[in-house]
Design a protein around this motif. Structure first.
Motif, PDB file in Angstrom:
ATOM      1  N   TYR A 102       0.836  -1.199   0.000  1.00 39.39           N
ATOM      2  CA  TYR A 102       0.000   0.000   0.000  1.00 39.39           C
ATOM      3  C   TYR A 102       0.869   1.246   0.000  1.00 39.39           C
ATOM      4  CZ  TYR A 102       0.585  -0.131   5.174  1.00 39.39           C
ATOM      5  OH  TYR A 102       1.068  -0.184   6.447  1.00 39.39           O
ATOM      6  N   ILE A 103       0.278   2.348  -0.391  1.00 43.40           N
ATOM      7  CA  ILE A 103       1.031   3.592  -0.507  1.00 43.40           C
ATOM      8  C   ILE A 103       0.534   4.534   0.580  1.00 43.40           C
ATOM      9  CG2 ILE A 103       1.578   5.521  -2.044  1.00 43.40           C
ATOM     10  CD1 ILE A 103       0.767   3.517  -4.380  1.00 43.40           C
ATOM     11  N   TYR A 104       1.472   5.002   1.400  1.00 43.56           N
ATOM     12  CA  TYR A 104       1.098   5.855   2.533  1.00 43.56           C
ATOM     13  C   TYR A 104       1.525   7.287   2.229  1.00 43.56           C
ATOM     14  CZ  TYR A 104       1.589   7.935   7.213  1.00 43.56           C
ATOM     15  OH  TYR A 104       1.528   8.769   8.294  1.00 43.56           O
ATOM     16  N   ASP A 105       0.561   8.190   2.278  1.00 45.98           N
ATOM     17  CA  ASP A 105       0.859   9.597   2.043  1.00 45.98           C
ATOM     18  C   ASP A 105       0.753  10.306   3.381  1.00 45.98           C
ATOM     19  OD1 ASP A 105       0.757  12.310   1.621  1.00 45.98           O
ATOM     20  OD2 ASP A 105      -0.490  12.173  -0.184  1.00 45.98           O
ATOM     21  N   LYS A 160      -3.321   9.714   4.277  1.00 47.66           N
ATOM     22  CA  LYS A 160      -4.150   8.776   3.529  1.00 47.66           C
ATOM     23  C   LYS A 160      -3.330   7.536   3.181  1.00 47.66           C
ATOM     24  CE  LYS A 160      -7.653  11.713   1.359  1.00 47.66           C
ATOM     25  NZ  LYS A 160      -8.104  12.073   2.687  1.00 47.66           N
ATOM     26  N   VAL A 161      -4.041   6.445   3.062  1.00 48.11           N
ATOM     27  CA  VAL A 161      -3.414   5.211   2.603  1.00 48.11           C
ATOM     28  C   VAL A 161      -4.120   4.809   1.310  1.00 48.11           C
ATOM     29  CG1 VAL A 161      -3.303   2.733   3.071  1.00 48.11           C
ATOM     30  CG2 VAL A 161      -2.545   4.349   4.803  1.00 48.11           C
ATOM     31  N   TYR A 162      -3.349   4.554   0.266  1.00 53.47           N
ATOM     32  CA  TYR A 162      -3.915   4.185  -1.035  1.00 53.47           C
ATOM     33  C   TYR A 162      -3.738   2.691  -1.250  1.00 53.47           C
ATOM     34  CZ  TYR A 162      -3.668   9.199  -1.871  1.00 53.47           C
ATOM     35  OH  TYR A 162      -3.826  10.559  -1.765  1.00 53.47           O
ATOM     36  N   ILE A 163      -4.822   2.030  -1.621  1.00 56.02           N
ATOM     37  CA  ILE A 163      -4.774   0.589  -1.874  1.00 56.02           C
ATOM     38  C   ILE A 163      -4.854   0.370  -3.386  1.00 56.02           C
ATOM     39  CG2 ILE A 163      -5.856  -1.646  -1.406  1.00 56.02           C
ATOM     40  CD1 ILE A 163      -5.027  -0.380   1.199  1.00 56.02           C
ATOM     41  N   PRO A 164      -3.772  -0.157  -3.970  1.00 55.64           N
ATOM     42  CA  PRO A 164      -3.765  -0.337  -5.418  1.00 55.64           C
ATOM     43  C   PRO A 164      -4.611  -1.527  -5.878  1.00 55.64           C
ATOM     44  CG  PRO A 164      -1.544  -0.607  -4.494  1.00 55.64           C
ATOM     45  CD  PRO A 164      -2.496  -0.555  -3.354  1.00 55.64           C
ATOM     46  N   ASP A 165      -5.114  -1.403  -7.087  1.00 56.42           N
ATOM     47  CA  ASP A 165      -5.725  -2.528  -7.770  1.00 56.42           C
ATOM     48  C   ASP A 165      -4.550  -3.353  -8.302  1.00 56.42           C
ATOM     49  OD1 ASP A 165      -6.407  -4.084 -10.061  1.00 56.42           O
ATOM     50  OD2 ASP A 165      -8.284  -2.974 -10.230  1.00 56.42           O
ATOM     51  N   GLN A 166      -4.357  -4.546  -7.730  1.00 63.05           N
ATOM     52  CA  GLN A 166      -3.151  -5.321  -8.022  1.00 63.05           C
ATOM     53  C   GLN A 166      -2.952  -5.543  -9.523  1.00 63.05           C
ATOM     54  OE1 GLN A 166      -1.155  -7.159  -5.513  1.00 63.05           O
ATOM     55  NE2 GLN A 166      -2.122  -6.019  -3.869  1.00 63.05           N
TER      56      GLN A 166
END
Length: 382
Positions: A33-36, A41-47
């Motif tokens: 996940y990407i943490y900003d 915010k935490v971004y959850i990618p579509d794998q």
């Protein structure tokens, strides 16, 4: 007799009072996940989108190396994206959804996996009807035991003296016989023990209407002692945020279940009263459960999921600490020290809390209302 005479339909409106965690059994790894930290915010990618892009643009080997390395850089995946100069404009195209993480993640905790919430095939969040039905069943059973505690001394003794028969079977016979006494009233066959006589078959609850992923927040689990001291654990959960309304359809088949919406609400209230008496009131930040209030989902603790307290009352502490102790794996047992519960006067000796937007909440606390369906305007969808 017309079908509609014995089938009553209702709408259940469930409002979350604390973050609600309905686990999907899956988690997003700490490198995924990407943490900003500026936007919190935490971004959850579509794998699939993410892998597709990385492969097409020749990052496959580098990404594999990153996934396989033992030590995770402090900012995890975010750091890797920066090192490889993959711009936010690019990676934002891969994002499936975004979580508000204001209280759950900081720079020291950006490396915990996230336990995800249940979603349907379209990526929408929902609560399975079976989860809610399970909570209602526990409340019905708990309130029946609570009301009839005087008549159930023999059963109580059986639970107190039950021999330990292995972690998974322990108390299952006692539980089954209590269950039969309370629920096997449908009278479909002569033998009361038959599963078809379980009157709960007359209560049908649909899965909830789907919710947009905007309703999700990230929560960190905190165990709190009676005196209010507690410790945050390295467990991150995707939860439905407080004050979300969740709608279900309820059908009661009166040939099998003799109660009605009122019976269910009354049971929830009584089970809640018992919870407050025997458990919640022992904690500085324990909840006082009012009308229609119940706990649902993961992480809300033993006392809300079981009927030992309604059966044994406050004297149950000794037995409950023994039950919990007996059913925990050895390693955890050593850490948790439930045998101390008796001195503390409550078992288990922690309640499950979390913080969101600076405010403290209990996991899974909800208020349930039942509306008769005819009263609700029908949704006509063309």
């Amino acid at each position: 007799e017309a079908m509609s005479d014995y089938l009553k339909t209702y709408r259940i409106k469930l409002t979350t009072l604390g973050p609600l965690y309905i686990g999907s059994g899956r988690s997003v790894g700490k490198k995924e996940y990407i943490y900003d930290r500026i936007a919190k915010k935490v971004y959850i990618p579509d794998q699939q989108k993410m892998y597709g892009w990385l492969i097409q643009n020749g990052y496959q080997t580098r990404f594999m190396e990153f996934m396989l390395q033992e030590k995770v850089p402090k900012e995890g995946f975010t750091a890797w994206l920066r090192q490889n100069r993959i711009d936010a404009r690019v990676w934002k195209e891969w994002i499936a959804y975004t979580l508000d993480s204001s209280d759950a993640v900081d720079d020291d905790h950006a490396k915990i996996e996230i336990q995800t919430c249940m979603k349907d095939a379209y990526g929408m969040v929902y609560v399975p009807g079976s989860s809610l039905k399970g909570a209602i069943r526990t409340a019905l059973m708990g309130s029946a035991l609570y009301r009839n505690r005087g008549k159930l001394q023999l059963e109580a003794k059986k639970v107190i003296n039950a021999p330990f028969s292995g972690r998974t079977n322990y108390l299952s016979r006692e539980q089954r016989s209590l269950s039969e006494r309370v629920f096997h009233t449908a009278g479909r066959t002569e033998n009361r023990k038959d599963m078809v006589n379980d009157c709960m078959a007359g209560i049908r609850i649909s899965d909830s209407r789907p919710l947009d992923t905007d309703c999700l927040i990230l929560c960190r689990k905190k165990d709190e002692l009676p005196n209010g001291n507690g410790k945050s654990l390295n467990v991150l959960r995707e939860c439905i945020r407080p004050q979300t309304e969740i709608v279900f359809d309820l059908t009661i088949d009166s040939t099998l279940y003799k109660g009605d919406a009122e019976t269910i609400l009354r049971a929830i209230f009584q089970f809640g009263k018992c919870y407050t008496e025997c458990f919640g009131s022992k904690f500085r930040s324990g909840d006082v459960l009012g009308k229609g209030m119940l706990y649902l989902g993961g992480g809300c603790g033993y006392a809300s999921k079981t009927v030992t307290y309604p059966l044994l009352g406050e004297n149950g502490v000794k037995t409950i600490s023994r039950i919990i102790d007996a059913t925990l794996p050895y390693k955890i047992k050593e850490q948790h020290k439930h045998y101390k519960d008796v001195e503390l006067g409550v078992s288990p000796h922690t309640i499950k809390k979390t913080t969101w937007k600076g405010k403290k909440y209990s996991f899974g606390l909800c208020r349930l209302e039942i509306e008769s369906f005819s009263a609700a305007p029908h949704d006509i969808r063309l």
